[in-house]
Design an enzyme around this catalytic site. Sequence first.
Site, PDB file in Angstrom:
ATOM      1  N   ARG A 110      17.026 -59.469 -23.855  1.00  0.00           N
ATOM      2  CA  ARG A 110      18.096 -58.930 -24.688  1.00  0.00           C
ATOM      3  C   ARG A 110      19.318 -59.839 -24.542  1.00  0.00           C
ATOM      4  NH1 ARG A 110      16.140 -54.100 -22.072  1.00  0.00           N
ATOM      5  NH2 ARG A 110      15.240 -52.618 -23.574  1.00  0.00           N
ATOM      6  N   LYS A 125      18.446 -51.918 -19.894  1.00  0.00           N
ATOM      7  CA  LYS A 125      19.096 -50.649 -20.168  1.00  0.00           C
ATOM      8  C   LYS A 125      18.833 -49.670 -19.029  1.00  0.00           C
ATOM      9  CE  LYS A 125      19.069 -51.002 -25.209  1.00  0.00           C
ATOM     10  NZ  LYS A 125      18.640 -50.371 -26.476  1.00  0.00           N
ATOM     11  N   HIS A 185      18.605 -61.209 -31.459  1.00  0.00           N
ATOM     12  CA  HIS A 185      17.512 -60.242 -31.576  1.00  0.00           C
ATOM     13  C   HIS A 185      16.313 -60.847 -32.294  1.00  0.00           C
ATOM     14  CE1 HIS A 185      19.588 -56.891 -29.827  1.00  0.00           C
ATOM     15  NE2 HIS A 185      18.598 -56.081 -30.138  1.00  0.00           N
ATOM     16  N   ARG A 219      14.156 -62.375 -29.676  1.00  0.00           N
ATOM     17  CA  ARG A 219      13.445 -61.328 -28.922  1.00  0.00           C
ATOM     18  C   ARG A 219      12.320 -60.718 -29.765  1.00  0.00           C
ATOM     19  NH1 ARG A 219      13.745 -57.290 -24.823  1.00  0.00           N
ATOM     20  NH2 ARG A 219      13.764 -55.154 -25.597  1.00  0.00           N
ATOM     21  N   HIS A 226      10.753 -51.517 -22.859  1.00  0.00           N
ATOM     22  CA  HIS A 226      10.860 -50.300 -23.656  1.00  0.00           C
ATOM     23  C   HIS A 226      10.365 -49.106 -22.850  1.00  0.00           C
ATOM     24  CE1 HIS A 226      10.666 -52.643 -27.725  1.00  0.00           C
ATOM     25  NE2 HIS A 226      11.882 -52.628 -27.210  1.00  0.00           N
ATOM     26  N   TYR A 245       6.222 -53.387 -33.825  1.00  0.00           N
ATOM     27  CA  TYR A 245       5.716 -54.752 -33.990  1.00  0.00           C
ATOM     28  C   TYR A 245       4.299 -54.790 -34.544  1.00  0.00           C
ATOM     29  CZ  TYR A 245       9.844 -55.902 -31.357  1.00  0.00           C
ATOM     30  OH  TYR A 245      11.142 -56.011 -30.960  1.00  0.00           O
TER      31      TYR A 245
END
Length: 315
Positions: free
Chosen positions: A149, A173, A242, A245, A268, A277
Amino acid sequence: MSEALSVPLADFATHLSSEKRHSPRTCEHYLRDLKRLGAWLTIMGIDQWSKVTNHDMRRYVASLSKNGLSGQSIARHLSSTRRFYQFLLREGRSKDNPALDIRAPKSGRRLPKVADVDQLNQLLEVNPDDPLEVRDLAMFELMYSSGLRLSELAGLNLDAVDLVGGEVRVWGKGSKERLLPVGAKAAAAIRRWLKCRAQFVVGSELAMFVSQRGGRISRRSIQARLARWGSQQGAEQRLHPHMLRHSFASHMLESSGDLRAVQELLGHADIATTQVYTHLDFQHLARVYDQSHPRARRRSGAHTSDAVGSDSAGQ
């Protein structure tokens, strides 16, 4: 905005930073959403948070949608508002939460843009002489190599990268730690950057990537440098972090087919986030089909009466 609206917002900001210990960036996001609501309330002639009704919130959501906000953005606004009213209820400044039970309108999920392998190879197969461009290449190689990220790249320290072992340790995150592989191209680019880094770094700066002034490079600077890089290399579309990524994720999935592994690499929490994806693969197939099959595409001169549901269909 009236004092009756602005003072509770300031108290809420203190609550988030002092009691909940949220980061300045998180606090900023909450306040940005709530200030927008406060400005709308002022226009509507509502001067106190306790006077806002469920009907008012529904009108506000409609105004956000009319102004082009996506369902996802509106959901974030509602979440900020609900959280704020929880605080007001606790403080005795409101008797109810007008944002409760209000849902954001659904909007189609936008698929992430990706660059194909050949395009990325063309963008990254350069040999820069300028030290800042050497840094840029190292940053972009690492983002694409490991699926970082933007915030993870900007926050990277020297000791997080093990070039001998080919690993990088990042905190994503929720401060969750991930150990990711670093490809040979990225490792070589980083080694080259480390030889240049000393001429920029100030004092005992720990950041892997520093700005021309010697401090940690900002996210905004990374975005601007990548856009500039793409423009110089003749990219067909504007490059942004992004995209690197997303390209990493898509190319990994195309090669391995292992959705769980890609989920772990991206960090994730929910595999449903990663499953977007898989749609990229279908888009690729659909594009090839449209370009190849003689009866796949509607010709530009096709008549609208050929479409199912046209006026002529009912005659």
